[in-house]
Enzyme design. Structure first.
Site, PDB file in Angstrom:
ATOM      1  N   SER A 737       5.086  -9.884  -2.365  1.00 44.79           N
ATOM      2  CA  SER A 737       4.797  -8.800  -1.426  1.00 44.79           C
ATOM      3  C   SER A 737       3.322  -8.636  -1.128  1.00 44.79           C
ATOM      4  CB  SER A 737       5.361  -7.480  -1.973  1.00 44.79           C
ATOM      5  OG  SER A 737       4.770  -7.169  -3.210  1.00 44.79           O
ATOM      6  N   LYS A 780       6.628   2.245  -3.573  1.00 47.70           N
ATOM      7  CA  LYS A 780       5.328   1.868  -3.009  1.00 47.70           C
ATOM      8  C   LYS A 780       4.817   2.944  -2.059  1.00 47.70           C
ATOM      9  CE  LYS A 780       6.280  -3.107  -3.329  1.00 47.70           C
ATOM     10  NZ  LYS A 780       6.516  -4.357  -2.584  1.00 47.70           N
TER      11      LYS A 780
END
EC number: 3.4.21.53
Length: 846
Positions: A737, A780
């Site tokens: 990511s 996140k």
């Protein structure tokens, strides 16, 4: 006629008396006795060498130099059957001797190295083969003795082999041998035994033994009466020897009552009246039959009994009634926990289905989330809501499959597994079982406990769960299993497939403030003995603690900080009460001056001022930012995002960890070199490949974006080295990511432009410049929200994950959905990162 030697070595004893026909163990440690054992018993080879004289009531001197004391006139000739030596606690021998007959000492022949005497035999050993002659001589005295002896023996438990053998000996042995044998068995003092030994004439011996038998019979009768009044007492009575039991002559009503209270009989009754399954009942009845035939001295007796007691205690059909009122359940869940809407919804769904169908199998849930978000405590609340028993099983670090399935009963110290033990503890078959830290199971040589859990957590199999210790099936289908984990990465796929995974994300700042004021602060005030009239913590202060002193997904650190504040306030309150008690002893005028001084000086900012420690504080104590700094010290976390983005080559990424989401800085620099790419920060293989993908994509699109190195070449690695660093170098990092963050960081480095200070991003990249979806979006986003960021770039295909984020958090953030790297770069830089079109001149080759 059997004759003993006329010269016998003498063993001097003081503690006990050996009678003919009896056996005795005696310990010898004096020099003369030790020398006799070494020289005579251990080295002798004939039968005569094993015959010794045992002199009672005489102590052997502790030194060879001391003279022998006066010896007792009558002794017992004995056969040494066994000799055992030992050096602890001091050198000594233990002799097992059997008495043969009496003797009289005529003359002591020598004293060293051990005493030897000339003796005269007093008992005729050949009489043991002829019992009729003695009966004729003794007449009524012998018959009276025999009658009392039979009465005494029949009062004992005839099922004991030793008692049955003694009863047979009364009929087979000659009457003259019985007084000595019975005197050595019944309870008598050494002085009484010594009198029997000195009674050389047989009539005198009978007359002295009969009162001892009568006394013992009366004691047993009294003991029987006492025992009837105490039904819970053990049957084994110390009557003649500690391992004897009172016998019951014939089948009477008293015997039936006592059998009812016998432990084994009661255990059999419990088994027959229990509601266990047919298979388990068959096994238990078979084991109880074996138990009845088994002597209690066998080690297997205790193991079998423990097994049967466990089978009786297990809740085969005992269950609690569920509380199925959905409205009341919703109130309980809301009062115990703030937020967690997905968990509450799932519990209420289960209650609704249970109302419609009674025999619903218990669901198997798995709460996955960072530490401190309330996974374990919500399990307790679910049990409280349903009205069920709760049992927690900690699985962290368990590496033996026997902890789950139990040990087989063939092993020493075997015991059931934690599942069966938990059911025995709660006493019902439909509790709530919390399998805590199921992601931290370990493998070892003893097996894989995660594989053992497959049967427990499979709804199609756990209705007949077989524990190795029970060895019969037990129904676990009514148990509500709740597993907790920080991550699903370490859970085996087969086990994960059997559980319904419910994500429990971290809390937002607003949720933490509500949790602190609803639950944490009242709990800490109660723990520290404070009241709301003594301390006030405004919501602004709580927000300051959350943002500047804690950075976590849960609320454990917040709870500790609140506890530190309460302790500091408790010190001030305790000191204030102590100071207020002093003016009672002083003059009134001084007390009034002190009160005026306290009113003027007591302020919240001075909570830890050393100058004001002697003054009682003004109530309530208000905790503000000045007090926070005094109590908790300088802030641990600063809002450093804008300061770290003040030069090209820095970008902010978003990472997921088992502890929740985190923001992650990516830094890049370039220098003259040979075109090498250096990566630091404890990176995994996937992240290293993402860095190589990023530099390859930028090199292939350098002309398009007008990216050049220091020498102005579009080959970014031409005579240039690039160093990529991911700070917090001690933390291992991996995953795809970070791809878009690395591209943005390198684009900032080569273009010389600054990345927007309020932008964070996440997403996987491909060599063609596409942005692929990633996981952990909610954690996140919450991490970016905690850090004060305003814009977040995520893959377009992750748009569906935004629905899980609270509405007020989405309103405060701007989301940029990107499907390619062009959109990422345009959103990351002020004014965009447009492609600079440039006409290319084609040279003709004609």
């Amino acid at each position: 006629a059997i004759q003993i030697p006329t010269r016998l070595p003498l063993v001097l004893t003081h503690e006990s008396v050996l009678l003919p026909g009896s056996t005795m163990r005696t310990s010898v440690d004096s020099p003369r006795n030790m020398q006799l054992v070494r020289s005579r018993l251990l080295k002798g080879t004939s039968l005569r060498s094993t015959i010794i004289g045992v002199i009672p009531n005489t102590s052997d001197p502790t030194s060879d130099c001391d003279d022998l004391p006066n010896l007792h006139r009558i002794g017992t000739a004995a056969l040494a059957v066994q000799v055992v030596g030992s050096n602890w606690p001091k050198p000594h021998y233990t002799l097992l001797v059997t008495g043969l007959c009496r003797f009289q000492i005529l003359q002591l022949l020598k004293e060293k190295p051990y005493p030897i005497a000339e003796v005269q035999q007093l008992d005729r050993l050949e009489q043991f083969t002829n019992g009729h002659k003695s009966e004729e001589e003794l007449g009524e005295l012998s018959e009276q003795f025999y009658k009392y002896a039979v009465q005494l023996v029949e009062m004992l438990d005839m099922s004991v082999p030793a008692v049955a053998k003694l009863r047979r000996l009364l009929d087979s042995l000659p009457r003259e041998a019985l007084p000595d044998i019975l005197t050595s068995i019944i309870r008598t003092t050494n002085q009484e035994k010594l009198q029997i030994l000195d009674a050389v004439r047989l009539e005198e011996r009978f007359k002295m033994t009969i009162p001892l038998l009568v006394r013992q019979i009366e004691g047993l009768k009294l003991l029987q009466k006492t025992r009837k009044s105490k039904q819970d007492d053990d049957k084994r009575v110390v009557a003649i020897r500690p391992n004897r039991r009172i016998s019951h002559g014939s089948v009477t009503e008293d015997e039936e009552e006592e059998e009812d209270h016998d432990d084994v009989v009661m255990l059999e009754k419990k088994i027959r009246t229990s509601s266990m399954s047919e298979q388990a009942l068959k096994v238990c009845l078979k084991e109880i039959k074996r138990l009845k035939k088994m002597p209690q001295s066998m080690p297997e007796y205790a193991l079998t009994r423990n097994y049967l007691e466990l089978m009786v205690e297990l809740p085969w059909n005992k269950s609690t009634k569920d509380r199925l009122e959905i409205r009341a359940a919703r109130i309980v869940l809301d009062n115990d926990h703030y937020a967690m809407e997905k968990l509450k919804k799932r519990v209420l769904e289960y209650l609704a289905v249970r109302q419609l169908k009674n025999n619903l199998k218990g669901p198997i849930l798995c709460f996955v989330g960072p530490p401190g978000v309330g996974k374990t405590s919500v399990g307790r609340s679910i049990a409280k809501t349903l009205g069920r028993e709760f049992h927690r099983i900690a699985l962290g670090g368990v590496c033996d499959q026997s902890d789950i399935r139990g040990h087989r009963r063939t092993y020493v110290g075997s015991m059931p597994g934690r599942i069966i033990n938990g059911l025995k503890t709660v006493g019902v078959n439909n509790p709530v079982f919390l399998l805590d830290e199921v992601d931290k199971l370990a493998k070892s040589l003893q097996g894989d406990p995660a594989a053992a859990l497959l049967e427990v957590l499979d709804p199609e199999q756990n209705h007949s769960f077989t524990d190795h210790y029970l060895n019969v099936a037990f129904d676990l289908s009514q148990v509500l299993f709740i597993a907790t984990a920080n991550t699903t990465a370490t859970i085996p796929p087969a086990l994960l497939d059997r559980m319904e995974v419910i994500q429990v994300p971290g809390y937002t700042q607003e949720e933490k403030i509500e949790i602190a004021h609803r639950h944490l602060i009242p709990k800490q005030l109660e723990l520290h003995g404070l009241t709301p009239q003594q301390i006030q913590i405004p919501q602004v202060t709580t927000l300051g603690i959350i943002t500047r002193y804690t950075r976590e997904a849960g609320v454990r650190a917040l709870d500790r900080k609140l506890g530190a504040i309460c302790r500091a306030v408790a010190v001030k309150v305790a000191e204030g009460q102590h100071k207020e008690a002093k003016p009672d002893r002083a003059e009134v005028g001084e007390g009034e001056d002190c009160k005026e001084h306290v009113t003027e000086e007591a302020k919240p900012e001075s909570i830890s001022d050393t100058a004001d420690l002697a003054l009682p504080p003004e109530m309530p104590i208000l905790i503000d930012f000045h007090a926070l700094k005094d109590i908790l010290g300088p802030p641990m976390y600063d809002m450093e995002v804008s300061e770290r983005l003040n030069q090209p080559g820095v970008a902010i990424g978003l990472a997921w960890t088992p502890l929740g989401g985190e923001i992650m800085f990516v830094e890049a620099s370039r220098m003259d070199g040979e075109g090498q790419l250096t990566l630091t920060g404890q990176l995994g293989d996937v992240m290293k490949e993402s860095a190589h993908l990023a530099i390859s994509w930028l090199r292939s699109n350098a002309k398009r974006y007008q990216l050049t190195n220091a020498s102005g070449s579009f080959d970014l690695l031409d005579n240039t080295d690039i160093h990529l660093h991911f700070p917090a170098g001690a933390v291992t990092k991996d995953g795809p990511s970070a791809g878009v963050t690395i591209v943005t960081c390198l684009a900032s480095l080569f273009s010389g432009r600054l990345v927007c200070s309020d932008v964070a991003m996440t997403g996987e990249i491909t060599l063609r410049g596409l942005v692929l979806p990633v996981g952990g979006i909610k954690d996140k986003v919450l991490a970016a929200h905690r850090a004060g960021l305003k814009r977040i770039i995520i893959p377009q295909r992750n748009e569906k994950d935004l629905e899980e984020i609270a509405a007020h958090v989405r309103q405060e953030l701007t989301f940029v959905l990107a499907s390619c790297l062009d959109q990422v770069l345009n959103a990351a830089f002020d004014g965009g990162f447009a492609v600079r079109a440039r006409l290319e001149h084609l040279n003709s080759k004609l």
